[in-house]
Motif scaffolding. Structure first.
Motif, PDB file in Angstrom:
ATOM      1  N   UNK A 106       9.236  28.572   2.250  1.00 22.47           N
ATOM      2  CA  UNK A 106       9.540  26.774   1.835  1.00 22.47           C
ATOM      3  C   UNK A 106       8.224  25.708   2.275  1.00 22.47           C
ATOM      4  N   UNK A 107       8.119  25.357   1.866  1.00 27.85           N
ATOM      5  CA  UNK A 107       6.303  24.311   2.161  1.00 27.85           C
ATOM      6  C   UNK A 107       7.115  22.438   2.310  1.00 27.85           C
ATOM      7  N   UNK A 108       6.588  22.144   3.005  1.00 30.33           N
ATOM      8  CA  UNK A 108       7.142  20.556   3.661  1.00 30.33           C
ATOM      9  C   UNK A 108       5.861  19.853   3.260  1.00 30.33           C
ATOM     10  N   UNK A 109       5.830  19.013   2.486  1.00 31.46           N
ATOM     11  CA  UNK A 109       4.430  17.750   2.038  1.00 31.46           C
ATOM     12  C   UNK A 109       4.455  16.587   2.538  1.00 31.46           C
ATOM     13  N   UNK A 110       3.369  16.591   2.918  1.00 32.60           N
ATOM     14  CA  UNK A 110       3.184  15.202   3.316  1.00 32.60           C
ATOM     15  C   UNK A 110       1.453  15.282   3.668  1.00 32.60           C
ATOM     16  N   UNK A 111       1.241  13.540   4.001  1.00 33.21           N
ATOM     17  CA  UNK A 111      -0.079  13.347   4.136  1.00 33.21           C
ATOM     18  C   UNK A 111       0.138  12.190   5.807  1.00 33.21           C
ATOM     19  N   UNK A 112      -0.271  12.979   6.494  1.00 34.18           N
ATOM     20  CA  UNK A 112      -0.374  12.328   7.977  1.00 34.18           C
ATOM     21  C   UNK A 112      -1.078  10.916   8.249  1.00 34.18           C
ATOM     22  N   UNK A 113      -0.655   9.897   8.615  1.00 32.01           N
ATOM     23  CA  UNK A 113      -1.350   8.339   8.985  1.00 32.01           C
ATOM     24  C   UNK A 113      -1.474   7.709   7.782  1.00 32.01           C
ATOM     25  N   UNK A 114      -0.497   7.700   6.327  1.00 32.70           N
ATOM     26  CA  UNK A 114      -1.499   7.501   5.115  1.00 32.70           C
ATOM     27  C   UNK A 114      -1.445   6.488   5.444  1.00 32.70           C
ATOM     28  N   UNK A 115      -0.943   5.753   6.114  1.00 36.58           N
ATOM     29  CA  UNK A 115      -1.013   4.036   6.009  1.00 36.58           C
ATOM     30  C   UNK A 115       0.412   3.225   5.942  1.00 36.58           C
ATOM     31  N   UNK A 116      -0.129   2.211   5.186  1.00 37.50           N
ATOM     32  CA  UNK A 116       1.524   0.969   4.603  1.00 37.50           C
ATOM     33  C   UNK A 116       0.813   0.325   3.307  1.00 37.50           C
ATOM     34  N   UNK A 117       2.241   0.201   2.646  1.00 36.15           N
ATOM     35  CA  UNK A 117       1.708  -0.606   1.765  1.00 36.15           C
ATOM     36  C   UNK A 117       0.664  -0.154   0.202  1.00 36.15           C
ATOM     37  N   UNK A 118      -0.062  -0.607  -0.383  1.00 36.59           N
ATOM     38  CA  UNK A 118      -0.574   0.142  -1.404  1.00 36.59           C
ATOM     39  C   UNK A 118      -1.336   1.296  -0.657  1.00 36.59           C
ATOM     40  N   UNK A 146      10.120  20.258  -0.630  1.00 37.16           N
ATOM     41  CA  UNK A 146      10.394  19.259   0.648  1.00 37.16           C
ATOM     42  C   UNK A 146       9.532  18.375   0.870  1.00 37.16           C
ATOM     43  N   UNK A 147       9.653  16.996   0.217  1.00 37.73           N
ATOM     44  CA  UNK A 147       8.473  16.780   1.104  1.00 37.73           C
ATOM     45  C   UNK A 147       8.944  15.572   1.639  1.00 37.73           C
ATOM     46  N   UNK A 148       8.305  14.377   2.674  1.00 43.36           N
ATOM     47  CA  UNK A 148       8.216  12.972   3.362  1.00 43.36           C
ATOM     48  C   UNK A 148       6.775  12.341   2.832  1.00 43.36           C
ATOM     49  N   UNK A 149       7.481  11.307   2.481  1.00 40.84           N
ATOM     50  CA  UNK A 149       6.135  10.259   2.320  1.00 40.84           C
ATOM     51  C   UNK A 149       6.199   9.168   3.827  1.00 40.84           C
ATOM     52  N   UNK A 150       4.856   9.300   4.607  1.00 41.07           N
ATOM     53  CA  UNK A 150       5.062   8.887   5.594  1.00 41.07           C
ATOM     54  C   UNK A 150       4.067   7.651   5.505  1.00 41.07           C
ATOM     55  N   UNK A 151       4.741   6.570   6.205  1.00 42.90           N
ATOM     56  CA  UNK A 151       4.538   5.062   5.706  1.00 42.90           C
ATOM     57  C   UNK A 151       4.601   4.215   6.760  1.00 42.90           C
ATOM     58  N   UNK A 152       3.686   3.213   7.863  1.00 41.21           N
ATOM     59  CA  UNK A 152       4.067   2.651   8.817  1.00 41.21           C
ATOM     60  C   UNK A 152       5.090   1.437   8.201  1.00 41.21           C
ATOM     61  N   UNK A 153       6.418   1.673   8.088  1.00 42.57           N
ATOM     62  CA  UNK A 153       7.273   0.679   7.994  1.00 42.57           C
ATOM     63  C   UNK A 153       7.679   1.704   8.138  1.00 42.57           C
TER      64      UNK A 153
END
Length: 591
Positions: free
Chosen positions: A231-243, A264-271
């Motif tokens: 199985x795959x975990x998906x995410x964009x690293x260092x994506x930033x914050x807000x929009x 499985x996913x993680x939306x990596x936000x600087x929040x």
């Protein structure tokens, strides 16, 4: 995997405590605490906030043996409070910590880039075949005892490869490439298979969405070649914050979810990490709406390379197509830059000087050749033999590609492939229509819809129409943001900022705000803001300048990969960053 018809990839199942990842199970949502793991009460409180938002499991940074003991207490306190959500230990640079924590939590994330290999130095190293094989054997010596402990405790493992932390050894053979990222993971997978350890998940991430999407596609293909379906975990690293963080994450993750990848996913936000959960849930639920759609009869163009797509070649017409960057077609005139390149009107498309591309109808084009710049609205079912001939005879006709299909991504993909098969080179504006009153909902849906097509090299421009209360200005800004997230057009400063974790050495949100306030007018620069060195210099290889936590209250500044000033007091760091940008001639005063 079918490019045109949505269905989820069938992966193997992994047990993580009381939940099952992969197989036919729903896509799971996760996040990572950004408290110090040694702040036990603070970590428990934050974990509860994240879990109550809907996280299926939760990760904590685990730098050393002290953090292992703290994580054991966090685990116990959560169980005392009735929370059974599985916990994940995040380990870098220290295989002995991975061994110690494998009996404490339900899952351990290790990074193949630094589990055994030393921290990346960016030096050019050479390895003979024998030396290279010896280094791989060192991995086996460290990994097998760890796997034995995981077997004994039913502990799952995530092999998490990051673009920013490939080892110098991998770099020596493969460079900073998707192939290198895949091989870094495959070395570990082969050892795991050899030891009959299968309780594994894979993640392979980058802050650059193009690299991230191409690498995951290649990873899946390589696993299939060797009979694996982890199985795959998906995410964009260092994506930033807000929009920025939402658009970049939805574009990268959405492009892969559209292809059926991802368990499985993680939306990596600087929040605050609890903010990540509802965003991820919206994205997963939106993609799931494609289930059971009417089948799309499409054929893949023979010269299309799924693993490294080239931009589709088109004919340039008055700034649209050809060698031009993809354009933004706006609704209404913007008052704030960036301004749309063209405006949609009731009669057609007009540039900002009033030069028009009038709408034309297929019915009026029979036998007509070489009509001037104009726009024809088409959907995939309308692209028949007669229309193909009309387009061939009228290269200055720009197509406005529309769809109302439940799987609009698949239908619009099929349109582009049919154009390629029939050697039709007319420029194409991709249009999607929404009915959103919430700007975040529109961001996530549009980025997820345009992302797969832009990643495949399709589209000479984009147009978002929305029958809701989101303002035209917000829609216009979103279109520019989508093109930037797809690495096709820069219209503002790009901030590559991590989401923060227990390793972060400064207050991330306030620091990002300070750096953005000082530099957000530098529209052609990429600036990295990293809490620590785990991925910092590596993920910033694509950035022009970097601001990295070096110690408590201390910052190091980078010019691309090179550290140019170390251990600056945090209160002086932004001014020092400005001075560094000025020194290299990239500074402009705010207008």
């Amino acid at each position: 995997m079918n490019l045109f018809n949505y269905t989820r990839r069938k992966s193997s199942e992994v047990k993580i405590g009381n939940i099952t990842l992969g197989g036919d199970n729903p896509i799971l949502i996760q996040s990572m605490a950004n408290t110090s793991t040694n702040d036990i009460d603070g970590s428990v409180e934050q974990a509860i906030r994240i879990i109550n938002k809907g996280a299926d499991y939760l990760r904590f940074t685990t730098q050393g043996l002290r953090e292992v003991d703290s994580l054991k207490e966090i685990h116990a306190k959560l169980r005392e409070k009735g929370y059974t959500t599985p916990l994940v230990a995040d380990v870098h640079f220290n295989a002995s910590v991975a061994l110690a924590v494998a009996s404490v939590v339900e899952k351990v994330r290790i990074n193949p880039g630094n589990f055994v290999d030393v921290a990346r130095t960016f030096k050019k190293l050479e390895f003979t075949d024998e030396e290279y094989a010896q280094e791989v054997e060192k991995i086996r010596e460290k990994l097998v005892p760890f796997l034995d402990i995981c077997k004994a405790n039913n502990t799952a493992v995530r092999l998490g490869v990051n673009h920013g932390s490939l080892s110098d050894r991998i770099m020596s053979r493969y460079g900073d490439t998707p192939e290198g990222m895949v091989e870094s993971c495959m070395e570990f997978l082969r050892i795991c298979i050899g030891e009959n350890f299968h309780n594994l998940a894979i993640s392979i991430k980058a802050s650059n969405t193009v690299v991230m999407v191409r690498t995951v596609r290649l990873m899946v293909a390589r696993m299939e070649e060797e009979g694996m379906a982890f199985p795959l975990h998906l995410g964009v690293t260092e994506a930033g914050n807000a929009e920025d963080g939402r658009v970049k994450s939805a574009l990268g993750i959405g492009a892969l979810l559209a292809d059926g990848y991802g368990d499985t996913i993680r939306v990596s936000l600087s929040e605050a990490p609890e903010n990540e959960i509802p965003v991820a849930r919206k994205l997963v639920d939106y993609i799931a709406e494609r289930n059971g759609h009417v089948a799309i009869d499409g054929t893949v163009a023979p010269d299309f390379n799924y693993f490294a797509p080239a931009r589709r070649k088109s004919i340039g017409v008055k700034g649209i197509g050809g060698s031009n960057t993809p354009v933004v077609i706006g609704l209404g005139d913007s008052e704030i830059a960036p301004f749309p390149d063209f405006l949609i009107t009731s009669n057609g498309v007009a540039d900002r000087n009033g030069s028009a591309f009038p709408f034309i109808q297929v019915l009026d084009m029979e036998g007509v050749e070489n009509v001037g710049p104009s726009v024809m609205c088409l959907t995939y079912p309308e692209l028949n033999v007669d229309v193909i001939e009309i387009l061939r005879n009228n290269p200055a006709v720009v197509i406005l590609l529309m769809t109302s299909h439940k799987n609009g991504v698949g239908e619009q993909r099929a349109f582009f492939h049919k154009l390629m098969i029939n050697e039709v080179a007319n420029a194409v504006i991709i249009n999607r229509d929404y009915q959103e009153n919430d700007v975040e909902d529109l961001m996530l849906k549009a980025a997820a819809d345009f992302g797969p097509l832009l990643q495949d090299g399709f589209g000479d421009g984009i147009l978002i129409t929305n029958n809701g209360t989101v303002s035209d200005q917000q829609v216009n800004n979103l279109m520019f943001g989508i093109l930037q997230a797809a690495r096709l057009r820069m219209s503002k400063t790009e901030f590559i900022s991590c989401p923060g974790c227990g390793r972060t050495l400064f207050d991330l949100e306030s620091t990002i705000a300070k750096v953005k306030d000082a530099t957000s007018h530098l529209k052609n620069l990429k600036i990295g803001i990293m809490g620590c060195i785990v991925n910092g210099p590596g993920e910033m290889a694509d950035a022009d300048y970097g601001y990295v936590g070096a110690g408590r209250g201390k910052i190091s500044l980078y010019k691309q990969k090179e550290c140019v000033e170390k251990n600056i007091p945090e209160e002086e760091a932004v001014e020092k960053l400005i001075a560094l940008i000025k020194q290299h001639g990239d500074w402009k005063e705010k207008v």
